[in-house]
Design a protein around this motif. Structure first.
Motif, PDB file in Angstrom:
ATOM      1  N   ARG A  16       0.832  -1.207   0.000  1.00  0.00           N
ATOM      2  CA  ARG A  16       0.000   0.000   0.000  1.00  0.00           C
ATOM      3  C   ARG A  16       0.867   1.256   0.000  1.00  0.00           C
ATOM      4  N   LYS A  17       1.937   1.215   0.768  1.00  0.00           N
ATOM      5  CA  LYS A  17       2.891   2.327   0.820  1.00  0.00           C
ATOM      6  C   LYS A  17       4.286   1.749   0.981  1.00  0.00           C
ATOM      7  N   THR A  18       5.241   2.322   0.288  1.00  0.00           N
ATOM      8  CA  THR A  18       6.642   1.935   0.415  1.00  0.00           C
ATOM      9  C   THR A  18       7.443   3.172   0.777  1.00  0.00           C
ATOM     10  N   VAL A  37       7.743   8.666   0.571  1.00  0.00           N
ATOM     11  CA  VAL A  37       6.810   7.540   0.544  1.00  0.00           C
ATOM     12  C   VAL A  37       6.233   7.433  -0.862  1.00  0.00           C
ATOM     13  N   ALA A  39       3.103   5.950  -2.640  1.00  0.00           N
ATOM     14  CA  ALA A  39       1.769   5.505  -2.213  1.00  0.00           C
ATOM     15  C   ALA A  39       0.841   5.382  -3.409  1.00  0.00           C
ATOM     16  N   GLU A  42      -4.796   2.983  -3.358  1.00  0.00           N
ATOM     17  CA  GLU A  42      -5.130   1.752  -2.635  1.00  0.00           C
ATOM     18  C   GLU A  42      -6.305   1.008  -3.261  1.00  0.00           C
TER      19      GLU A  42
END
Length: 68
Positions: A16-18, A37, A39, A42
């Motif tokens: 979902r987020k890295t 981030v 993102a 989603e």
């Protein structure tokens, strides 16, 4: 003998987020260079999220040119 400074990219992976962070290592000294981030949407299909993460990480690598 002094080693050349290194740029090291760290990743906190997630679907979902890295998160990412870039540091510079010069001898025993560490310096923060940047962070962020990636993102993806989603609600996007899994394959589109993976592509967005790939594109985002590729952009970070192109912009910051890490050694490691």
């Amino acid at each position: 003998m002094s080693l050349a400074p290194l740029r090291i990219l760290g990743l906190d992976p997630g679907l979902r987020k890295t998160g990412w962070g870039m540091i510079r290592v010069e001898g025993n000294r560490l310096s923060h260079l940047g962070h962020g981030v990636i993102a993806p949407d989603e609600k996007a299909p899994f394959s589109e999220r993976l592509l967005a993460l790939f594109d985002g990480i590729s952009a970070v690598v192109a912009d910051w040119t890490p050694d490691e």
